[in-house]
Structures are given as C-alpha cells and as structure tokens.
Design a protein around this motif. Structure first.
Motif, short mmCIF file in Angstrom:
data_model
loop_
_atom_site.label_atom_id
_atom_site.label_comp_id
_atom_site.label_asym_id
_atom_site.label_seq_id
_atom_site.Cartn_x
_atom_site.Cartn_y
_atom_site.Cartn_z
N ILE A 201 0.82 -1.21 0.00
CA ILE A 201 0.00 0.00 0.00
C ILE A 201 0.86 1.27 0.00
O ILE A 201 0.60 2.22 -0.74
CB ILE A 201 -0.96 0.00 1.20
N ILE A 202 1.89 1.28 0.81
CA ILE A 202 2.74 2.47 0.88
C ILE A 202 3.50 2.67 -0.43
O ILE A 202 3.63 3.81 -0.91
CB ILE A 202 3.70 2.39 2.08
N PHE A 206 2.95 6.10 -2.90
CA PHE A 206 4.05 6.99 -3.31
C PHE A 206 4.56 6.67 -4.72
O PHE A 206 5.59 7.19 -5.13
CB PHE A 206 5.21 6.88 -2.31
N ASN A 207 3.81 5.84 -5.45
CA ASN A 207 4.17 5.49 -6.84
C ASN A 207 5.57 4.90 -6.96
O ASN A 207 6.36 5.25 -7.84
CB ASN A 207 4.05 6.72 -7.75
N ILE A 208 5.88 3.96 -6.08
CA ILE A 208 7.18 3.29 -6.07
C ILE A 208 7.01 1.91 -6.69
O ILE A 208 6.08 1.17 -6.33
CB ILE A 208 7.70 3.18 -4.63
N TYR A 227 -8.18 -5.40 -0.61
CA TYR A 227 -7.57 -4.10 -0.92
C TYR A 227 -7.50 -3.87 -2.43
O TYR A 227 -7.84 -2.78 -2.91
CB TYR A 227 -6.17 -4.02 -0.31
N LEU A 228 -7.08 -4.88 -3.18
CA LEU A 228 -6.97 -4.73 -4.62
C LEU A 228 -8.31 -4.42 -5.27
O LEU A 228 -8.42 -3.51 -6.11
CB LEU A 228 -6.36 -5.99 -5.24
N GLU A 229 -9.34 -5.16 -4.88
CA GLU A 229 -10.65 -4.92 -5.47
C GLU A 229 -11.22 -3.56 -5.05
O GLU A 229 -11.95 -2.92 -5.82
CB GLU A 229 -11.61 -6.05 -5.11
N GLY A 230 -10.84 -3.10 -3.87
CA GLY A 230 -11.27 -1.77 -3.42
C GLY A 230 -10.57 -0.65 -4.15
O GLY A 230 -11.02 0.50 -4.11
N LYS A 255 -1.43 -3.65 -11.74
CA LYS A 255 -1.85 -2.41 -12.37
C LYS A 255 -1.92 -1.31 -11.31
O LYS A 255 -2.04 -1.58 -10.12
CB LYS A 255 -3.22 -2.58 -13.03
N SER A 256 -1.88 -0.07 -11.75
CA SER A 256 -1.93 1.05 -10.82
C SER A 256 -3.29 1.09 -10.11
O SER A 256 -4.32 0.81 -10.72
CB SER A 256 -1.71 2.37 -11.56
N PRO A 257 -3.30 1.44 -8.84
CA PRO A 257 -4.56 1.50 -8.09
C PRO A 257 -5.40 2.71 -8.49
O PRO A 257 -4.88 3.73 -8.95
CB PRO A 257 -4.09 1.63 -6.64
#
Length: 279
Positions: A201-202, A206-208, A227-230, A255-257
């Motif tokens: 998540i972190i 921060f797009n890391i 979390y992924l589906e959310g 994929k990007s959230p």
C-alpha cells in the motif's frame, strides 16, 4: 529496549489526546514499543492523530465505543464501534464477528463489505485503506531512489524465516521497525519486493515500483484481494512466496490503483473529536 523506543514515546505524547479512543493491532501488547510495532497497524495512530491535528481538534470526545481504522481488525470490533477503512482478516473465522451493529464510515474493500452486509449491516460504497493518505499528510516524504537498491519487506509473521534465506544483495527490512525507518527504506528503493500488505500500500501511495509476493507465514490472500478490489483491480494470478525464490519473476506486478483520496478523508469521523478542550 527497542532502538525505536524514543520515536514511539514522542508520538505517544503528540497524539495521546486523539488516539485514546483508537484500537489498532499490537503484536506485543504486554511490552508496548519494546519489541516494535507492525508498522502498517501502527500507522492508524499516526493517521488519526495527524488528521485530528490538521482539523484543529483539541482532543477526542469521551465515548463508550472505540474507533477502528487501519488493519484487518474487524474481529476485534464490538457492537456500535466506529469503522473507518478497516478490513476483515481472512485467516480468522467469521464466528469471531460477534457485533450486531457498527457505525461504518468506510471499509477497506468490497470483500469486507459483502461479509458485513450478509450480517445485515449497512456499508457505504467507499473503499480504500487510510494508509493511502500518508503522502497527503506528510508532503515532505518524497520518492528518492538509490541506484540498484532492492528492498524486501516480508509479512510480519514470516520475517524470521525470510531472514534465514535472503541473499545479502537485498535490503531486508523488518515490518517491526518504526514506520519512519520503514518509509525511509521504501522511499529510497528502486523497487520493493513485499508480502506485507502495507508494504504494498505504501509503495502504491508513493508510486514506487513494487512486486507482490504471496505470504507464507499463516496469512491468506483475502486481505490483499480485498484491498486490490477496493482500488479497482483483481488478483489475476497467485504469486509465489519468498521461500520459493526471491526474484522478480516469482512475484507479480500489479496495475496502478484507482482511489479517491478526498473520498477516504471525507469519511473521517469528525464527530468523535472536539475543538473545545473543556468538552
């Protein structure tokens, strides 16, 4: 004593008037801070405290129920507790969900929502882990990668096993280190391999660049899928575990959230706090 004890102590002083109503998971409740806190769970204290301060609140109101924020902690909830971004832990039996009502502001994802609705509870369609707010709450934290730095953050329950097998070419970080130390390692990494949900998540907040591995220390994939589906995604294949080989081919790149920071923030339970120190 844990080397991070002073950092925890300072935060306890800073946030104590806001987080006395907050519940978050502590692995070593009998020795707070001495052995460290799981950084993802501990972020709940930081996030609630920072938001309360930013809104000009002076303290939390005196209430009978508790606030649950970051973490797979709904099996700790009691009737009428307040839920902001929490999720269900897939390894805990649903018979542990003994509440018959909750004040739900948001949940981590739709898998948690479905289970709660099956219990007859009303759950808004607002998803996302509150830890996604960290870049907004701490704008000074910036991604600044060091060339060839590859960091490995295992799930809390498998750190000791990973420590035995990992190559010295990797930067191994314990999730029990203070959150500021964990963040510094993440923010200076070219890429992160992780089986820690909040490691993932972190990195995404921060797009890391991050590669997800399946946890092998007793966790299920439920909370990861929640979390992924959310955040608008599906786990389209099961990654391998660290004990099957620590390399980029054994994990998966996601994929990007997709999430709305303001939507998560707007659900913060302002009514639990007061700007009047005498209230």
């Amino acid at each position: 004593m844990n080397n991070d004890y002073y950092l925890y102590q300072q935060e306890d002083i800073k946030y104590k008037d806001f987080t006395n109503i907050l519940f978050f998971y502590q692995k070593y409740k009998d020795n707070p801070w001495n052995k460290g806190e799981n950084f993802g769970d501990y972020l709940s204290k930081i996030i609630v405290g920072e938001i309360a301060i930013s809104k000009g609140f002076k303290k939390a109101k005196s209430i009978e129920n508790k606030l649950l924020g970051v973490g797979s902690i709904l099996h700790f909830a009691n009737t009428n507790d307040i839920i902001w971004g929490s999720g269900i832990n897939g390894k805990i039996g649903l018979d542990r969900l003994t509440f018959n009502n909750l004040n739900i502001k948001s949940v981590r994802g739709p898998l948690t929502k479905e289970i709660l609705e099956n219990k007859g509870l009303s759950v808004p369609d607002i998803f996302g882990d509150p830890a996604l707010l960290m870049p907004k709450l701490f704008p000074s934290l910036k991604y600044s990668p060091v060339k060839n730095k590859v960091t490995v953050i295992p799930n809390l329950n498998e750190f000791e096993e990973v420590e035995k097998i990992i190559s010295k070419k990797f930067n191994l970080i314990s999730p029990l280190k203070h959150w500021n130390i964990v963040f510094n390692e993440i923010l200076t990494s070219e890429i992160v391999y992780t089986s820690s949900l909040h490691g993932l998540i972190i990195c995404e907040a921060f797009n890391i660049p991050v590669i997800l591995f399946k946890p092998f220390g007793g966790e299920t994939l439920f909370k990861y899928e929640d979390y992924l589906e959310g955040t608008g995604r599906k786990l389209n294949r099961i990654p391998k575990t660290f004990n099957e080989g620590i390399n980029e081919n054994n994990g998966i790149v996601l994929k990007s959230p997709k999430y709305k920071i303001e939507e998560i923030l707007n659900q913060f339970p302002n009514e639990l706090f007061t700007k009047d120190i005498n209230d």
